[in-house]
Enzyme design. Structure first.
Site, PDB file in Angstrom:
ATOM      1  N   PRO A   2      -0.659 -10.756   2.514  1.00 24.04           N
ATOM      2  CA  PRO A   2      -1.521  -9.938   3.374  1.00 24.04           C
ATOM      3  C   PRO A   2      -1.364  -8.454   3.048  1.00 24.04           C
ATOM      4  CG  PRO A   2       0.043 -11.252   4.680  1.00 24.04           C
ATOM      5  CD  PRO A   2       0.401 -11.424   3.251  1.00 24.04           C
ATOM      6  N   GLU A   3      -2.484  -7.756   2.913  1.00 26.61           N
ATOM      7  CA  GLU A   3      -2.466  -6.309   2.705  1.00 26.61           C
ATOM      8  C   GLU A   3      -2.968  -5.623   3.975  1.00 26.61           C
ATOM      9  OE1 GLU A   3      -4.059  -5.028  -1.041  1.00 26.61           O
ATOM     10  OE2 GLU A   3      -3.079  -6.622  -2.147  1.00 26.61           O
TER      11      GLU A   3
END
Ligand SMILES: [Zn+2]
Length: 274
Positions: A2-3
């Site tokens: 996840p960014e």
């Protein structure tokens, strides 16, 4: 992994359903995450407290507990926060369970266990070892072309690596760095010390644009990212260069290239990006 847009999407989902709820209990099934979970600290400072809000700093989710307390989550590579009615059974890799009364619970699930969960306070946060070196938020006014130009002065590293350095700016991960440099028309190998004001203006606004568009699309789902309600993001359908080696550039039809920088793949158009 996840960014920033994915973490921001999760934050918004948690805001809707967690704020105002009291944490009535915690069950730790596996304390050995990237850092050992301080079980006693959580039992003392978190149980009995009510969630006042959910903030985000870089890729950390910060659940505010009253005026001082903060319960911090980091999802690492494969972490998920699952909010729902209490499950009849624990699933494999459900490491932490936060009880929120009889009808709701939050589960921290993490196959690879690079995630983290710890308690801190509003006072301690700015000097906390995980936070004190972080650069500005890319969507904040502190992140400007003038700031980038100042930080780049005298440096010779490639612009892609510079943008992925969390002490320069947080939350510009591999996918979004490639996309932003394409939008800005800047070659990923350009040395930052040689870029001029007009380049930094294009880079800065492209980063804001691509991150905002990804947040609006609820993030990018490549393999297994889902938000706190199990929904997938849609930004993977809008990517212009990332993962598109050998496919035609949307602007000029030239075939996109891939290079490896600091061990990560970068995708770009050799004609549009100079
Ligand atoms: Zn092109």
């Amino acid at each position: 992994m996840p960014e920033l847009p994915e973490v921001e999407t999760i934050r918004r989902g948690l805001m809707e359903r967690l704020v105002g709820r009291q944490i009535t209990g915690i069950r730790v099934r596996q304390a050995l995450l990237r850092e050992r979970v301080a079980v006693d600290t959580l039992q003392t400072h978190v149980v009995g407290r009510t969630v006042a809000g959910i903030d985000r700093r870089a890729k950390y989710l910060l659940a505010r507990l009253g005026p001082e307390g903060i319960l911090v989550f980091h999802l690492g590579m494969t972490g998920r926060l699952w909010l729902g009615t209490p499950a009849a059974q624990d699933a494999p890799h459900d490491h932490l369970v936060f009880h929120l009364g009889p009808d709701l619970e939050l589960r921290f699930h993490d196959v690879r266990r690079f995630g983290m969960c710890f308690y801190t306070t509003v006072t301690q946060l700015p000097e906390h070892p995980r936070f004190r070196h972080l650069g500005p938020e890319p969507l904040s006014p502190d992140f400007s072309s003038a700031y980038l130009q100042e930080r780049a002065r005298g440096l010779w590293k490639p612009v892609k690596n510079f943008l992925m350095d969390a002490s320069i700016v947080v939350g510009v991960g591999n996918i979004y760095a490639s996309e932003a440099l394409f939008l800005a028309g800047v070659h990923p190998n350009r040395e930052v010390g040689r870029l001029r004001g007009q380049h930094w203006q294009r880079v800065c606004s492209a980063i804001k644009e691509v991150l905002q568009a990804a947040i609006d699309a609820h993030g990018t789902s490549f393999s297994d990212y889902v938000d706190s309600d199990g929904r997938r993001g849609a930004f993977q359908n809008q990517l212009l260069v990332y993962g598109r080696e050998g496919q035609p550039c949307v602007r000029d039809g030239r075939l996109l290239k891939r290079i490896v920088q600091a061990g990560r793949s970068t995708f770009y158009c050799a004609r549009c990006q100079r």
